[in-house]
Design an enzyme around this catalytic site. Structure first.
Site, PDB file in Angstrom:
ATOM      1  N   HIS A 165       0.821  -1.212   0.000  1.00  0.00           N
ATOM      2  CA  HIS A 165       0.000   0.000   0.000  1.00  0.00           C
ATOM      3  C   HIS A 165       0.857   1.264   0.000  1.00  0.00           C
ATOM      4  CE1 HIS A 165      -3.759  -2.199   1.799  1.00  0.00           C
ATOM      5  NE2 HIS A 165      -3.352  -2.692   0.657  1.00  0.00           N
ATOM      6  N   HIS A 324      -2.073 -11.822  -2.256  1.00  0.00           N
ATOM      7  CA  HIS A 324      -3.185 -12.590  -1.680  1.00  0.00           C
ATOM      8  C   HIS A 324      -2.787 -14.021  -1.335  1.00  0.00           C
ATOM      9  CE1 HIS A 324      -6.464  -9.726  -3.440  1.00  0.00           C
ATOM     10  NE2 HIS A 324      -5.610  -9.120  -2.641  1.00  0.00           N
TER      11      HIS A 324
END
Length: 807
Positions: A165, A324
């Site tokens: 992020h 993920h």
């Protein structure tokens, strides 16, 4: 929870048994304090002198603290936030981080000299033992803390997602974003919904940051922690580029624009790909476009989101799949995660689900892992996508996510052990894996699905694509020649657009200058008749003005102005072919030993230096050689000037664009007074320049531009030119012209937010007035600004420039 912490395999077990490494520097003992007893007759004088000494000492201390506050650009905001949190009663239910000294056994105060405020960042960076840093990080990753227990006993996924992020704010359109600066610690990034609870990462890393001081920047620490976690969990890492320079706030032009708005993450599909005024969202809304949970309609949003970051389809699938593979989403209940820091800075993300920690964490609002082994590197994510049928369902946090459809072949989906389950686990200690709408979108699009199938069956391809894409994600905001090698720096990558080395036998700059002078003398009247001098100044300026400090790209090094797309930009109409033709004899004279990049810059600089009488006392404009020539113009894809005189230009856009250069507004206003070519202005579709052809083509360089700008009466002038109808300003009763961008300098502009990079503490109009009044001030400012712009791209390391000492 510390009881669930697991020792890392191999050498990390021994590392956990050993004492922390303090960098091998012993604290310096304080010198003995010797106080002689004063005589009684001088007691009052001695006391007054001592009080004066204390006052002077306090003043010096305040000065040092002030210097430290300005220079230590990494810790202030975090310590301020910690202080606000510490105001709360320790017995309350509010979030309470532990003291830094209780984390990982690392001392909160650094060894003597680590944080010296008198030493430059690069000196401190060279002092950091990065292998020791990695060792401390490995200890931290498996040392679960009660204030924020680690899922599955390992903080690795938490830090990997945080670095993702931190880096994913980058956008190619204007170079803003990325993890350099460590701005994820500040607003607005720390309050992004995607960063819920990520402030805990600051508390976890603070002891390591304190131990190594300013030499270990927050930007480097965030990325290195993620890289170390990836390696610990088995993922491939291409390498590490150190040298990210921290910032003291988030207003630097790499994040906010003067437009002030960050678009909603759930509507990236409406964002123009080339619009420089919008900050691309970190991720596409995981529930799909506008939360509709429609995978087919989400694929284009995914492409736009990642294209803004510079990634193609294959890189996108690998990055998402890699991210993920680890960890889980958190949506323990429907009540939410509490207020973000911009609303409640003292107690952000408190969490409204029970305790707010362990099983009660709320972050994204989705709940569950993607794979059955959330702390192991594999390609199960892709296998699960193609091996099961997925159906939309409401998750524990009240949002739409996807689970295995049990109605298809009575399928029982894969399950993972819960993060804090007792061992050995029972079925109640497991939870089903899940997917997000953005994950299902990968198998709803033919092109994306082929890549999912590729990675599901070819682990080597996944490893290679992910490691390269991860390095690109975390490094592309740094430029290619600023990396500091800590021992695992990979070769320069294609995405960094490296330049070939400069010639080994370049000609002396005096010889090139004489060749240019001889060229002008041989051409005689042709020089002024055809406006060679202002054209060559424009050639050099347009080549160099592409530089943007936001991601350290552009500039004239490489002479990419000779190729498309730059050659075909409207701003370069009448410049490139014409300027190249003028300089070709000089280039032919020296051959490959003289690069086009050096010749373009030196020619423009020579024209300016010789513009006025040699005895006028004008400041010298030094030239720094050593540039290379590129073979294409790919690095310029997103560098086209956005402000060049159209009536759509405004003061906000002008300042916003200027901020990317790294120059001050005073320097940039001075550069507007450069010699301009009337013929080149006409090639752009305008009627002419601010001076008549005779004056402009003579190459005279003075503050006349500002005098004309401030003394003439300007009226709108319409011209049907090569670019359709063109609006310009014309001096009343005279055939001299200004563009909209020129007249913008007369607007006050103080409504635009100010920042420390441009030192914007005055209006543009006042700067114009200063230069119009004082020619010497203008010439001096211009000379410094020209040198700075021409050499801005000559970086060599995190903070150094090879031309810094050229005078």
């Amino acid at each position: 929870m510390s009881g669930n912490a697991k020792a890392a395999p191999g050498k990390d077990v021994e590392a956990q048994k050993s004492a922390p490494n303090y960098g091998g520097v012993a604290p310096m003992p304080a010198p003995p304090l010797v106080v002689r007893k004063p005589k009684d007759s001088t007691l009052i004088v001695w006391v007054l002198g001592f009080l004066l000494f204390l006052g002077l000492g306090a003043a010096i201390t305040m000065l040092i603290v002030g210097i430290d506050s300005d220079d230590d650009d990494s810790d202030d905001k975090t310590h301020e936030l910690r202080g606000e949190i510490d105001e709360f009663d320790s017995d309350s239910d509010d979030f309470q981080p532990p003291p830094p000294s209780e984390l990982v056994g690392i001392a909160a105060s650094a060894a003597s000299g680590i944080n010296s405020v008198w030493e430059p960042y690069i000196t401190l960076l060279l002092r950091v033992d990065f292998e020791a840093v990695r060792k401390d990080i490995r200890l931290l990753l498996t040392d679960s803390q009660d204030f924020w227990p680690a899922d599955y006993g390992n903080y690795g996924p938490f830090f990997i997602h945080w670095a993702w992020h931190c880096s994913a704010t980058y956008r190619v359109t204007d170079g803003r974003g990325g993890c350099e600066g460590g701005r994820v610690r500040f607003e607005p990034e720390r309050s992004f919904g995607e960063n819920a609870n990520k402030d805990r990462a600051i508390y976890l890393l603070q002891p390591i940051k304190d131990k190594y001081g300013r030499g270990l920047s927050w930007g480097d620490l965030i990325i290195l922690t993620a890289n170390t976690a990836l390696e610990m969990l088995g993922a491939p890492v291409l390498g590490f580029c150190a040298g990210r320079v921290d910032q003291i706030d988030a207003y630097h032009p790499t994040i906010l624009t003067d437009r002030g708005q960050i678009p909603l993450a759930d509507q990236p599909g409406v964002l123009p790909l080339l619009d420089p005024q919008v900050l691309g969202p970190l991720c596409t809304n995981a529930e799909g476009v506008n939360g509709t949970a429609n995978p087919a309609n989400t694929t284009e949003d995914i492409r736009i989101t990642f294209a803004l970051k510079g990634f193609n389809d294959e890189e996108t699938v690998a990055l998402v799949g890699g991210g993920h593979t680890f960890g889980k989403t958190h949506g323990a209940c429907v009540d939410g995660g509490g207020d973000p820091p911009n609303i409640n800075p003292a107690n952000p993300w408190k969490g409204k689900c029970g305790t707010g920690i362990r099983e009660d964490v709320y972050a994204s609002g989705f709940e569950g892992p993607w794979t059955t082994h959330p702390i192991r590197w594999d390609n199960e994510y892709f296998q699960n996508l193609i091996n099961f049928e997925w159906v939309a369902e409401e998750g524990q946090g009240g949002l739409t996510q996807w689970g295995v459809d049990s109605n298809v072949n009575n399928a029982i989906g894969p399950r993972a052990i819960k993060p804090f389950a007792d061992l050995p686990p029972s079925i109640n200690d497991t939870q089903p894996t899940m997917m997000l709408t953005t994950d299902i979108a990968f198998i709803s699009d033919p092109s994306f699905k082929l890549l999912v199938e590729k990675f599901a069956h070819d682990m080597h391809a996944f490893n290679e694509t992910f490691s390269n894409a991860w390095y690109k994600l975390t490094t592309q905001d740094l430029g290619y020649n600023r990396c500091f090698d800590t021992g695992d720096l990979p070769p320069v990558q294609e995405f960094q657009h490296p330049l070939p080395p400069p010639p080994l036998d370049p000609p002396a700059k005096e010889d090139v200058q004489k060749a240019i002078d001889d060229l002008f003398k041989a051409a005689g009247p042709q020089v002024e008749e055809e406006g060679w001098k202002p054209l060559l100044v424009t050639f050099a300026y347009n080549c160099a003005q592409t530089w943007r400090v936001t991601d350290h790209s552009g500039g004239c090094n490489g002479a990419r102005i000779r190729f498309n797309p730059g050659k075909s930009w409207r701003a370069n109409a009448g410049v490139v072919d014409e300027g190249t033709a003028i300089l070709q004899p000089v280039k032919d004279q020296f051959g490959d030993s003289l690069t086009w990049a050096d010749l373009i810059v030196q020619a423009g600089t020579y024209v300016l230096e010789t513009a006025n009488d040699a005895n006028s006392g004008d400041p010298a404009i030094p030239f720094c050689p050593g540039r290379s020539d590129d073979t294409d113009g790919q690095d310029w894809e997103y560098l086209e000037p956005l402000v060049f005189g159209d009536f759509s230009d405004d003061i906000t856009g002008l300042k916003d664009y200027w901020r990317r250069s790294g120059l001050t507004f005073r320097e940039l206003v001075a550069l507007e007074g450069r010699t301009r070519s009337p013929d080149q202005q006409r090639a752009m579709g305008y009627a002419g320049s601010w001076a008549n052809d005779t004056f402009a083509n003579s190459g005279t360089h003075s503050n006349e531009y500002f005098r004309v700008l401030t003394t003439e009466e300007w009226e709108v002038f319409e011209l049907n030119g090569v670019f359709d109808t063109q609006l310009q300003f014309k001096a009343k009763g005279k055939q001299i012209f200004m563009k909209k961008s020129d007249l913008l300098l007369l607007e006050d502009g103080t409504e635009v937010a100010q920042d420390s990079i441009t030192n914007d503490s005055e209006s543009l109009r006042s700067i114009v007035a200063d230069f119009a009044f004082d020619n010497s001030l203008f010439l001096e400012t211009f000379a410094l600004a020209w040198k700075k712009l021409m050499n801005a791209d000559r970086l060599n390391g995190p903070t150094s420039n090879v031309c810094a000492d050229v005078a």
